[in-house]
Design an enzyme around this catalytic site. Structure first.
Site, short mmCIF file in Angstrom:
data_model
loop_
_atom_site.label_atom_id
_atom_site.label_comp_id
_atom_site.label_asym_id
_atom_site.label_seq_id
_atom_site.Cartn_x
_atom_site.Cartn_y
_atom_site.Cartn_z
N HIS A 164 4.89 -7.46 -20.82
CA HIS A 164 4.27 -6.55 -21.79
C HIS A 164 2.76 -6.84 -21.79
O HIS A 164 2.32 -7.86 -22.33
CB HIS A 164 4.88 -6.77 -23.17
CG HIS A 164 6.34 -6.45 -23.21
ND1 HIS A 164 7.25 -7.12 -24.00
CD2 HIS A 164 7.05 -5.52 -22.51
CE1 HIS A 164 8.45 -6.60 -23.80
NE2 HIS A 164 8.36 -5.64 -22.90
N GLU A 167 0.35 -8.15 -24.63
CA GLU A 167 0.60 -9.46 -25.23
C GLU A 167 -0.22 -10.51 -24.49
O GLU A 167 0.29 -11.37 -23.76
CB GLU A 167 2.11 -9.74 -25.20
CG GLU A 167 2.86 -8.74 -26.08
CD GLU A 167 4.35 -8.64 -25.80
OE1 GLU A 167 4.99 -7.71 -26.34
OE2 GLU A 167 4.90 -9.48 -25.06
N HIS A 257 5.76 -14.15 -24.24
CA HIS A 257 5.47 -12.87 -24.91
C HIS A 257 4.65 -13.08 -26.18
O HIS A 257 4.38 -14.20 -26.58
CB HIS A 257 6.79 -12.20 -25.31
CG HIS A 257 7.54 -11.60 -24.17
ND1 HIS A 257 7.62 -10.26 -23.95
CD2 HIS A 257 8.26 -12.20 -23.19
CE1 HIS A 257 8.35 -10.02 -22.88
NE2 HIS A 257 8.76 -11.18 -22.39
N GLU A 333 7.85 -16.36 -28.04
CA GLU A 333 7.07 -15.33 -28.73
C GLU A 333 5.98 -16.01 -29.55
O GLU A 333 6.26 -16.88 -30.38
CB GLU A 333 7.98 -14.53 -29.68
CG GLU A 333 9.08 -13.75 -28.98
CD GLU A 333 8.62 -12.43 -28.37
OE1 GLU A 333 7.43 -12.06 -28.56
OE2 GLU A 333 9.44 -11.78 -27.70
ZN ZN Z 1 6.90 -8.73 -25.25
#
Ligand code: ZN
Length: 372
Positions: A164, A167, A257, A333
């Site tokens: 992604h 990010e 992420h 994350e």
């Molecule tokens: Zn992500």
């Protein structure tokens, strides 16, 4: 002196709807071929000597509207140091300002990690002793999918980031991991390099990164929903990395992420994969417990829910890798907001802390690699 707003550069994203007096009305542009949007990055010229207000009026329709309450915009005047800007989210509009001290000001959703910086990272680390570079494949726009490998041990470890592209904290983490792993004076990573061979893909989505996307590649495809069946037409970025994993095997994998909503660092696992074993799961939980004890920048209370037995989504890389290789995979994350339990009022969650968290993760991996 008129104000100009510009995002026509590497990782830029904004559209100007109007400038009236000292108020600049803006909207974030969707990812190409997709409805996702949340990443923004733009420059303001002519900002000196006046207090300006910026209003992003389509914030409520973004991919993760819960990401805005409690969030603060990142602002820089030198493109190196990114500080929190006073930010309000009210009536679906994200509003922030500049105070007129500088002629040029940059704003972004998080400290950017441009494709130019990525290229510089690859060039720098590829020249370190014991590091080999491979171009695993190419993106839809023809950009390199870079992989750096190092270490002499039998355990294959894969670390990869920025499926992604918005990010950016994920590539700051990778920069920290690469610097630790190539520090020849570091006894922790020297021991790791003797036990494992590391393969690092710092940026899985260079097209989305350059285009200023939040979540998708050049065709509007979310790469972290392609791992069960990647194709050359839709997701060559995943196909080449998964093929390289098949060639080496995987003893441990981490997919890095950022999360828009949750103000904390956390890890998501692979509960619900068809061949789940409690022993495999225990390694995963033990990693989290040790990291939580090891760093005030990690915690286990906030995070995502676990999938029920047999219900894991095998299109996602962590589930697919854990299932495919019977190994420990995890999704790290990091917040766009801050790690509230250890908050920083000036910088929020920042590049420097991303890099330090990478070091903490490697220290915990060093304690656990023998059992992986
Ligand atoms: Zn992500």
């Amino acid at each position: 002196m008129s104000i100009t707003v510009n995002a026509a550069f590497d990782s830029g994203n904004i559209r100007v709807l109007g400038i009236e007096g000292d108020t600049v009305t803006l909207e974030i542009v969707t990812d190409t071929g997709s409805d996702f949007y949340q990443w923004f990055h733009f420059r303001v010229a002519g900002a000196q000597g006046r207090a300006l207000t910026y209003r992003i009026v389509n914030a409520a329709g973004s991919a993760y509207p819960p990401g805005w309450p409690g969030y603060k915009v990142r602002m820089s005047t030198d493109r190196e140091t990114w500080r929190l800007a006073e930010t309000r989210y009210d009536g679906g509009v994200l509003e922030f300002g500049s105070t007129g001290e500088d002629e040029l000001v940059w704003f972004a959703y998080f400290a950017p990690y441009t494709l130019d910086r990525h290229d510089a990272l690859i060039a720098r680390i590829a020249r370190e002793p014991g590091v080999t570079h491979r171009e695993l494949g190419q993106s839809l726009d023809g950009r390199a999918i870079d992989c750096l490998s190092l270490g002499d041990g039998p355990k294959p470890v894969w670390l990869y980031a920025r499926q992604h592209p918005g990010e950016t904290m994920a590539e700051w983490w990778m920069e920290g991991a690469l610097e630790r792993l190539t520090d020849t004076a570091d006894p922790v990573t020297a021991a790791l390099r003797a036990k494992a061979t590391f393969h690092l893909v710092p940026n899985m989505n260079p097209d989305g990164s350059f285009r200023g996307h939040l979540r998708t590649n050049a065709a509007g495809v979310n790469l972290n929903r392609e791992w069960h069946a990647p194709t050359a037409e839709r997701s060559p970025e995943v196909l080449c990395v998964r093929d390289a994993m098949d060639a080496t095997g995987v003893a441990f994998a981490m997919d890095v992420h950022g999360d828009e909503s949750i103000p904390a660092n956390f890890i998501a696992g692979f509960e619900g994969i068809p061949n789940w074993t409690d022993a495999q799961g225990e390694h995963f939980y033990a990693f989290q417990r040790r990291l939580s004890a090891h760093s005030p920048d990690f915690q286990m209370e906030l995070g995502y829910g676990k999938s029920a037995p047999g219900k894991a989504n095998l299109t996602m890389s962590t589930n697919q890798v854990a299932h495919r290789f019977g190994t420990v995979g995890m999704t790290l994350e990091m917040p766009f907001k801050d790690h509230d339990a250890n908050a920083d009022a000036e910088f929020g969650w920042s590049p420097e802390r991303c890099k330090r968290l990478a070091g903490a993760c490697l220290e915990v991996l060093a304690e656990m690699i023998d059992g992986m």
